[in-house]
Design an enzyme around this catalytic site. Structure first.
Site, short mmCIF file in Angstrom:
data_model
loop_
_atom_site.label_atom_id
_atom_site.label_comp_id
_atom_site.label_asym_id
_atom_site.label_seq_id
_atom_site.Cartn_x
_atom_site.Cartn_y
_atom_site.Cartn_z
N ASP A 30 0.85 -1.19 0.00
CA ASP A 30 0.00 0.00 0.00
C ASP A 30 0.89 1.25 0.00
O ASP A 30 1.91 1.29 0.67
CB ASP A 30 -0.92 -0.02 1.23
CG ASP A 30 -2.04 0.99 1.14
OD1 ASP A 30 -3.20 0.57 0.98
OD2 ASP A 30 -1.76 2.20 1.22
N ILE A 31 0.44 2.25 -0.74
CA ILE A 31 1.23 3.50 -0.85
C ILE A 31 1.27 4.26 0.47
O ILE A 31 2.18 5.05 0.71
CB ILE A 31 0.65 4.39 -1.99
CG1 ILE A 31 1.66 5.38 -2.50
CG2 ILE A 31 -0.63 5.07 -1.55
CD1 ILE A 31 1.23 6.08 -3.79
N ASN A 87 -12.98 -2.65 2.46
CA ASN A 87 -13.86 -1.49 2.56
C ASN A 87 -14.80 -1.48 1.35
O ASN A 87 -14.37 -1.75 0.23
CB ASN A 87 -13.04 -0.20 2.58
CG ASN A 87 -12.15 -0.11 3.80
OD1 ASN A 87 -12.55 -0.51 4.89
ND2 ASN A 87 -10.95 0.40 3.62
N GLY A 93 -15.59 3.64 3.43
CA GLY A 93 -14.25 4.22 3.26
C GLY A 93 -13.50 3.69 2.06
O GLY A 93 -12.28 3.80 1.98
N GLN A 94 -14.24 3.12 1.08
CA GLN A 94 -13.56 2.60 -0.12
C GLN A 94 -13.20 3.78 -1.02
O GLN A 94 -14.07 4.55 -1.42
CB GLN A 94 -14.48 1.63 -0.87
CG GLN A 94 -13.80 1.00 -2.08
CD GLN A 94 -14.69 -0.02 -2.78
OE1 GLN A 94 -15.87 -0.14 -2.49
NE2 GLN A 94 -14.10 -0.75 -3.72
N SER A 95 -11.92 3.90 -1.32
CA SER A 95 -11.48 5.02 -2.16
C SER A 95 -11.15 4.59 -3.58
O SER A 95 -11.03 5.43 -4.47
CB SER A 95 -10.28 5.73 -1.52
OG SER A 95 -9.20 4.82 -1.38
N HIS A 100 -10.59 -5.00 -3.38
CA HIS A 100 -9.24 -5.28 -2.88
C HIS A 100 -9.31 -5.63 -1.41
O HIS A 100 -10.13 -5.09 -0.67
CB HIS A 100 -8.30 -4.09 -3.10
CG HIS A 100 -8.81 -2.79 -2.55
ND1 HIS A 100 -9.75 -2.03 -3.23
CD2 HIS A 100 -8.53 -2.12 -1.42
CE1 HIS A 100 -10.02 -0.95 -2.52
NE2 HIS A 100 -9.29 -0.99 -1.40
N HIS A 102 -7.17 -5.58 2.07
CA HIS A 102 -5.99 -5.09 2.79
C HIS A 102 -5.50 -6.23 3.68
O HIS A 102 -6.31 -6.89 4.37
CB HIS A 102 -6.35 -3.93 3.71
CG HIS A 102 -6.83 -2.69 3.02
ND1 HIS A 102 -6.06 -1.56 2.89
CD2 HIS A 102 -8.03 -2.39 2.44
CE1 HIS A 102 -6.75 -0.62 2.27
NE2 HIS A 102 -7.96 -1.09 1.98
#
Ligand code: DGP
Length: 114
Positions: A30-31, A87, A93-95, A100, A102
């Site tokens: 993750d970034i 999410n 809170g899914q952006s 995906h 986590h």
């Protein structure tokens, strides 16, 4: 379906640190890590979110979740434990609108990850 940043990552148009890949999934760091280890696992077959997995066969859904566990093993987290989060939608809170999982771990985690 609208192209997302994860489509571009899959197409190798955006560089990421890949930690695992096979014919079904791509896993990368993750970034913006929320734990010592924070990896995202995406299926190569696209769906927008967990809800949309209802359109998949049970075999494909099962394969995705098995691969999430496999990635955790690959990362060496299975003995110490880890957290998995999916999410969904705005309130969840899914952006990124590409399903995906986590995987968080590498240290004791407290509270909830959102
Ligand atoms: P979520 O909020 O559940 O949709 O998580 C999306 C995650 O994707 C978030 O933790 C940050 C990560 N992310 C977004 N853009 C990039 C990117 O370009 N590269 C990487 N490695 N991760 C990204």
């Amino acid at each position: 379906m609208t192209e997302t940043i994860f489509d571009k990552i899959l197409a190798r148009q955006i560089p990421v640190q890949i930690v695992f890949e096979d014919k079904d999934v791509l896993a990368f760091n993750d970034i913006s890590p929320q734990a010592k280890v924070h990896v995202l696992v995406i299926p190569k077959k696209k769906a927008r979110n967990l809800t949309e997995l209802q359109t998949w066969t049970a075999q494909d859904v099962g394969c995705f979740f098995q691969k999430v566990g496999l990635v955790a093993v690959h990362l060496g987290l299975d003995r110490s434990g880890y957290r998995t989060v999916l999410n969904t939608g705005a309130d969840g809170g899914q952006s990124v609108d590409y399903v995906h999982a986590h995987i968080l771990g590498g240290e004791p985690l407290s509270g909830n990850f959102a």
